[in-house]
Design a protein around this motif. Structure first.
Motif, mmCIF file in Angstrom:
data_model
loop_
_atom_site.group_PDB
_atom_site.id
_atom_site.type_symbol
_atom_site.label_atom_id
_atom_site.label_comp_id
_atom_site.label_asym_id
_atom_site.label_seq_id
_atom_site.Cartn_x
_atom_site.Cartn_y
_atom_site.Cartn_z
ATOM 1 N N LEU A 88 -1.522 19.639 67.494
ATOM 2 C CA LEU A 88 -1.858 20.488 68.634
ATOM 3 C C LEU A 88 -0.613 21.099 69.262
ATOM 4 C CD1 LEU A 88 -4.780 18.431 70.198
ATOM 5 C CD2 LEU A 88 -4.918 20.522 68.819
ATOM 6 N N THR A 89 0.511 20.402 69.190
ATOM 7 C CA THR A 89 1.781 20.975 69.644
ATOM 8 C C THR A 89 2.170 22.143 68.748
ATOM 9 O OG1 THR A 89 2.510 18.882 70.578
ATOM 10 C CG2 THR A 89 4.235 20.486 70.043
ATOM 11 N N THR A 90 1.987 21.970 67.447
ATOM 12 C CA THR A 90 2.267 23.052 66.493
ATOM 13 C C THR A 90 1.392 24.259 66.782
ATOM 14 O OG1 THR A 90 2.937 21.474 64.794
ATOM 15 C CG2 THR A 90 2.275 23.669 64.030
ATOM 16 N N VAL A 91 0.122 24.016 67.052
ATOM 17 C CA VAL A 91 -0.803 25.107 67.372
ATOM 18 C C VAL A 91 -0.322 25.834 68.630
ATOM 19 C CG1 VAL A 91 -3.150 25.673 68.128
ATOM 20 C CG2 VAL A 91 -2.798 24.048 66.257
ATOM 21 N N ALA A 92 0.007 25.079 69.657
ATOM 22 C CA ALA A 92 0.447 25.693 70.920
ATOM 23 C C ALA A 92 1.704 26.527 70.712
ATOM 24 C CB ALA A 92 0.683 24.618 71.969
ATOM 25 N N ARG A 93 2.635 26.021 69.928
ATOM 26 C CA ARG A 93 3.888 26.744 69.680
ATOM 27 C C ARG A 93 3.690 27.982 68.812
ATOM 28 N NH1 ARG A 93 7.946 21.616 68.657
ATOM 29 N NH2 ARG A 93 8.086 21.032 70.845
ATOM 30 N N SER A 94 2.624 27.987 68.023
ATOM 31 C CA SER A 94 2.379 29.127 67.133
ATOM 32 C C SER A 94 1.901 30.358 67.903
ATOM 33 C CB SER A 94 1.338 28.773 66.069
ATOM 34 O OG SER A 94 0.033 28.754 66.619
ATOM 35 N N GLY A 95 1.324 30.143 69.076
ATOM 36 C CA GLY A 95 0.773 31.251 69.848
ATOM 37 C C GLY A 95 -0.606 31.682 69.358
ATOM 38 N N GLU A 96 -1.121 30.996 68.346
ATOM 39 C CA GLU A 96 -2.449 31.306 67.806
ATOM 40 C C GLU A 96 -3.452 30.280 68.315
ATOM 41 O OE1 GLU A 96 -2.505 32.576 63.488
ATOM 42 O OE2 GLU A 96 -0.561 31.544 63.555
ATOM 43 N N THR A 97 -4.716 30.601 68.147
ATOM 44 C CA THR A 97 -5.731 29.592 68.409
ATOM 45 C C THR A 97 -5.710 28.614 67.242
ATOM 46 O OG1 THR A 97 -7.514 30.727 67.244
ATOM 47 C CG2 THR A 97 -7.214 31.270 69.602
ATOM 48 N N GLU A 98 -6.258 27.463 67.472
ATOM 49 C CA GLU A 98 -6.303 26.469 66.399
ATOM 50 C C GLU A 98 -7.096 26.990 65.209
ATOM 51 O OE1 GLU A 98 -7.190 21.728 65.739
ATOM 52 O OE2 GLU A 98 -7.926 22.699 67.557
#
Length: 121
Positions: free
Chosen positions: A52-62
């Motif tokens: 979920l940290t990776t998702v948040a850092r990506s700027g995309e939705t999960e």
């Protein structure tokens, strides 16, 4: 929702379910059994938090990140039938949260089934 990675909270959760009392009453090594369940829960929680940290850092939705990464994962698994089969299931239809919850429930069931085999008969 991210599951807690705090052992004490996990212990409270297990105590609230009555599992601790049940394990203590008939299990040959209760503290090891509880530690095994907590280790599974903490391990999954830590992995989920990292994802979920990776998702948040990506700027995309999960869902968008998952959809973008799946073709590469399928391609990497193509030469390995046991992996390819798991990627060929219609996972996109479930959605990322349902996939995580399903995997968590399955893993917990496997851990508990393994512990159940150690109960005296």
């Amino acid at each position: 929702m991210v599951r807690s990675a705090y052992p004490e909270e996990g212990r409270c959760l297990l105590a609230g379910t009555g599992l601790v009392d049940e394990v203590r009453s008939g299990f040959p090594e209760p503290s090891r059994a509880i530690d095994t369940v907590l280790s599974y829960v903490i391990g999954v929680s830590t992995t989920e938090a990292a994802w979920l940290t990776t998702v948040a850092r990506s700027g995309e939705t999960e869902a968008a990140l998952f959809a973008r990464l799946m073709p590469s994962a399928r391609e990497a698994a193509a030469g390995h039938a046991h992996l390819a089969d798991s990627y060929n299931v219609a996972t996109e239809a479930l959605g990322p949260v349902a996939i995580r919850d399903t995997k968590f429930a399955y893993g917990l069931e496997v851990v508990l089934d393994g512990l159940a085999m150690r109960l005296p008969r």
